[in-house]
Scaffold this active site. Structure first.
Site, PDB file in Angstrom:
ATOM      1  N   ARG A 171       0.719  -1.208  -0.115  1.00 49.92           N
ATOM      2  CA  ARG A 171       0.022   0.009   0.047  1.00 49.92           C
ATOM      3  C   ARG A 171       0.937   1.185   0.002  1.00 49.92           C
ATOM      4  O   ARG A 171       0.597   2.326   0.734  1.00 49.92           O
ATOM      5  CB  ARG A 171      -0.887  -0.058   1.243  1.00 49.92           C
ATOM      6  CG  ARG A 171      -2.003  -0.896   1.232  1.00 49.92           C
ATOM      7  CD  ARG A 171      -2.972  -0.865   0.294  1.00 49.92           C
ATOM      8  NE  ARG A 171      -4.142  -1.818   0.275  1.00 49.92           N
ATOM      9  CZ  ARG A 171      -4.185  -2.934  -0.032  1.00 49.92           C
ATOM     10  NH1 ARG A 171      -3.036  -3.520  -0.499  1.00 49.92           N
ATOM     11  NH2 ARG A 171      -5.280  -3.761   0.192  1.00 49.92           N
ATOM     12  N   GLU A 202      -4.490   3.351   6.659  1.00 48.19           N
ATOM     13  CA  GLU A 202      -4.216   3.069   5.045  1.00 48.19           C
ATOM     14  C   GLU A 202      -4.938   4.449   4.569  1.00 48.19           C
ATOM     15  O   GLU A 202      -4.321   4.576   3.173  1.00 48.19           O
ATOM     16  CB  GLU A 202      -5.159   1.789   4.882  1.00 48.19           C
ATOM     17  CG  GLU A 202      -4.331   1.319   3.687  1.00 48.19           C
ATOM     18  CD  GLU A 202      -5.472   0.845   2.432  1.00 48.19           C
ATOM     19  OE1 GLU A 202      -5.214   1.712   1.326  1.00 48.19           O
ATOM     20  OE2 GLU A 202      -6.233  -0.173   2.709  1.00 48.19           O
ATOM     21  N   SER A 237     -10.623  -0.444   3.602  1.00 47.75           N
ATOM     22  CA  SER A 237      -9.654  -0.746   4.976  1.00 47.75           C
ATOM     23  C   SER A 237      -9.086   0.546   5.369  1.00 47.75           C
ATOM     24  O   SER A 237      -8.631   1.401   4.705  1.00 47.75           O
ATOM     25  CB  SER A 237      -8.513  -1.624   4.617  1.00 47.75           C
ATOM     26  OG  SER A 237      -8.946  -2.982   3.987  1.00 47.75           O
TER      27      SER A 237
HETATM   28  N1  EPU Z   1      -9.835 -10.958  10.158  1.00 45.84           N
HETATM   29  C1  EPU Z   1     -10.516 -11.064  11.283  1.00 45.84           C
HETATM   30  N2  EPU Z   1     -11.336 -10.001  11.616  1.00 45.84           N
HETATM   31  C2  EPU Z   1     -12.150  -9.186  10.818  1.00 45.84           C
HETATM   32  C3  EPU Z   1     -11.234  -9.010   9.393  1.00 45.84           C
HETATM   33  C4  EPU Z   1     -10.229 -10.057   9.278  1.00 45.84           C
HETATM   34  O1  EPU Z   1     -10.051 -11.804  12.130  1.00 45.84           O
HETATM   35  O2  EPU Z   1     -12.805  -8.514  11.042  1.00 45.84           O
HETATM   36  C5  EPU Z   1      -8.698 -11.732   9.753  1.00 45.84           C
HETATM   37  C6  EPU Z   1      -8.936 -13.345   9.498  1.00 45.84           C
HETATM   38  O3  EPU Z   1      -8.104 -14.091  10.023  1.00 45.84           O
HETATM   39  C7  EPU Z   1      -9.112 -13.360   7.944  1.00 45.84           C
HETATM   40  C8  EPU Z   1      -7.750 -12.494   7.778  1.00 45.84           C
HETATM   41  O4  EPU Z   1      -7.960 -11.196   8.666  1.00 45.84           O
HETATM   42  O5  EPU Z   1      -8.527 -14.403   7.571  1.00 45.84           O
HETATM   43  C9  EPU Z   1      -7.599 -11.476   6.240  1.00 45.84           C
HETATM   44  O6  EPU Z   1      -8.899 -10.962   6.104  1.00 45.84           O
HETATM   45  P1  EPU Z   1      -9.300 -10.631   4.641  1.00 45.84           P
HETATM   46  O7  EPU Z   1      -8.849 -11.562   3.667  1.00 45.84           O
HETATM   47  O8  EPU Z   1     -10.733 -10.093   4.506  1.00 45.84           O
HETATM   48  O9  EPU Z   1      -8.273  -9.401   4.223  1.00 45.84           O
HETATM   49  P2  EPU Z   1      -7.533  -8.371   5.208  1.00 45.84           P
HETATM   50  O10 EPU Z   1      -6.105  -8.545   5.433  1.00 45.84           O
HETATM   51  O11 EPU Z   1      -8.592  -7.601   6.351  1.00 45.84           O
HETATM   52  C10 EPU Z   1      -6.844  -7.105   2.903  1.00 45.84           C
HETATM   53  C11 EPU Z   1      -6.954  -5.501   2.482  1.00 45.84           C
HETATM   54  C12 EPU Z   1      -8.143  -5.472   1.651  1.00 45.84           C
HETATM   55  C13 EPU Z   1      -8.326  -6.698   0.583  1.00 45.84           C
HETATM   56  C14 EPU Z   1      -8.522  -8.025   1.342  1.00 45.84           C
HETATM   57  C15 EPU Z   1      -8.571  -9.286   0.486  1.00 45.84           C
HETATM   58  C16 EPU Z   1      -5.480  -4.316   3.399  1.00 45.84           C
HETATM   59  C17 EPU Z   1      -5.123  -3.039   4.557  1.00 45.84           C
HETATM   60  N3  EPU Z   1      -6.672  -4.732   3.360  1.00 45.84           N
HETATM   61  O12 EPU Z   1      -7.602  -7.096   3.935  1.00 45.84           O
HETATM   62  O13 EPU Z   1      -8.293  -4.373   0.947  1.00 45.84           O
HETATM   63  O14 EPU Z   1      -9.594  -6.239  -0.021  1.00 45.84           O
HETATM   64  O15 EPU Z   1      -7.132  -7.951   1.962  1.00 45.84           O
HETATM   65  O16 EPU Z   1      -7.338  -9.180  -0.141  1.00 45.84           O
HETATM   66  O17 EPU Z   1      -4.358  -4.885   3.043  1.00 45.84           O
HETATM   67  C18 EPU Z   1      -8.673  -2.160   1.012  1.00 45.84           C
HETATM   68  O18 EPU Z   1      -7.494  -1.544   0.646  1.00 45.84           O
HETATM   69  O19 EPU Z   1      -9.559  -0.972   1.196  1.00 45.84           O
HETATM   70  C19 EPU Z   1      -9.298  -3.275   0.977  1.00 45.84           C
HETATM   71  C20 EPU Z   1     -10.512  -3.640   1.390  1.00 45.84           C
END
Ligand code: EPU
Length: 343
Positions: free
Chosen positions: A164, A339, A238
């Site tokens: 990012r 972010e 995010s």
């Molecule tokens: N998780 C939780 N609780 C939550 C959310 C997530 O425990 O409320 C944990 C879970 O273990 C899950 C892991 O986080 O397995 C990963 O969750 P997710 O795949 O939804 O992705 P993220 O890491 O929370 C990132 C990006 C998103 C992107 C998703 C999917 C960042 C800051 N965010 O989120 O990007 O869509 O991966 O690849 O890196 C954005 O940048 O606006 C955005 C939405």
């Protein structure tokens, strides 16, 4: 091209924050930029570039010039037996470019389906989702140097992409208005479906991937099930970045929190900020996830997303963000960083 005074930006940021800006202008052609360069409001004011407004939080009125990127057009530059080079203007919506590519059976950005915002904003924060980042397929970025009034092309290496992150968020912040982006997409099947949540979804729904559109549709369905639609609930995706720690630091945390989810990435360990936030709360025993306070809150399905339920000010959102940051720091000793761009 018309410079407008005292313009309200509430419709131009997905957080729906009502702020006034001193000057506002829309850029529809590259000639508009050259014209703008010679205008006094341009020379004498701080400048802020805006695309889809989906990654900003306005915390106060902006006493400068907001320049909205409305440059449109997508063209195929060249095409060889393996790859297609697509040049897309910065004011196109990112989803239009994904649609353009999957409709033609091309591979490379299907995992980035439904990422909000414009094409011009995409390299600034190196958008990423479901195991792919724009840097994986980017050839170059064309930009207008607002100090010199001329165009410059950044090759991929010059963009210094990180998680990012890019040069446009750091040393060149506010200096280059991104006019176009060229991507190299593959004609040959090149699927990337290892991201755990995507893999699980495909298995559970018995989906067999036959083309890039199948991936794009699956990602779209996952996003719709977890992320609030900004047209319905104001948000900027995010709000925080995930946290990266050294292996040794993670091992210490894992002793105390054996259930902590983690992902190995480039000799570091990624800890999902969503999980950290879910484990903390305003008081002991209550989670931030689904929490509401006044007009603001934390989304119930994805704790990384802060929402404006209507009428919130940027300060209210920021104050909630700061409470979350301190609670995570107190419990885990880890520092969350936003972010979204705070203005
Ligand atoms: N998780 C939780 N609780 C939550 C959310 C997530 O425990 O409320 C944990 C879970 O273990 C899950 C892991 O986080 O397995 C990963 O969750 P997710 O795949 O939804 O992705 P993220 O890491 O929370 C990132 C990006 C998103 C992107 C998703 C999917 C960042 C800051 N965010 O989120 O990007 O869509 O991966 O690849 O890196 C954005 O940048 O606006 C955005 C939405």
């Amino acid at each position: 091209m018309k410079i407008q005074k005292n313009y309200n930006l509430s419709k131009l940021n997905t957080f729906g924050i009502s702020v006034q800006v001193k000057f506002f202008v829309e850029i529809n052609t590259e000639a508009d930029l050259k014209e703008l360069f010679n205008i006094k409001e341009f020379k004498n004011n701080e400048k802020l570039f805006l695309g889809g407004g989906s990654n900003v939080l306005f915390t106060k009125d902006f006493n400068g010039l907001v320049i909205l990127n409305k440059l449109k057009g997508i063209e195929i530059l060249k095409d060889n037996s393996n790859d297609v080079f697509i040049r897309c203007m910065g004011g196109e919506m990112w989803y239009s470019l994904v649609d353009f590519s999957v409709e033609r059976g091309l591979w490379g950005i299907e995992n980035l389906s439904l990422v909000p915002g414009t094409v011009g904003a995409a390299p600034v924060q190196n958008i990423g989702a479901y195991g792919v980042e724009i840097k994986d397929v980017l050839e170059n970025v064309e930009a207008f140097d607002v100090d010199m009034g001329k165009n410059k092309i950044f090759q991929k290496e010059e963009c210094k992409f990180g998680y990012r992150d890019s040069v446009f968020k750091n040393e060149f912040k506010g200096k280059y208005f991104i006019t176009a982006v060229t991507l190299k997409l593959s004609k040959k099947e090149n699927k990337n479906i290892n991201y755990k949540i995507l893999q699980d979804y495909l298995e559970k729904n018995k989906i067999e991937i036959k083309n890039s559109k199948d991936v794009s549709d699956a990602v779209g369905a996952i996003r719709k099930s977890k992320l609030p639609d900004p047209k319905v609930i104001h948000n900027a995706g995010s709000f925080f970045k995930n946290v990266f720690v050294k292996v040794s630091e993670f091992e210490k945390l894992q002793k105390i929190y054996p259930e902590m989810p983690h992902f190995d990435e480039d000799e570091m360990v990624k800890i999902p900020a969503g999980w950290l936030i879910e484990e903390c709360g305003p008081v002991n025993g209550i989670s931030w996830k689904g929490y509401k306070k006044g007009n603001v809150g934390v989304h119930e399905k994805q704790a990384l997303v802060l929402v404006n339920y209507g009428g919130a000010t940027g300060e209210e959102v920021l104050s909630l963000a700061n409470e979350i940051i301190s609670s995570v720091k107190d419990k885990f000793g880890l520092k969350l960083s936003p972010e979204v761009n705070l203005i």
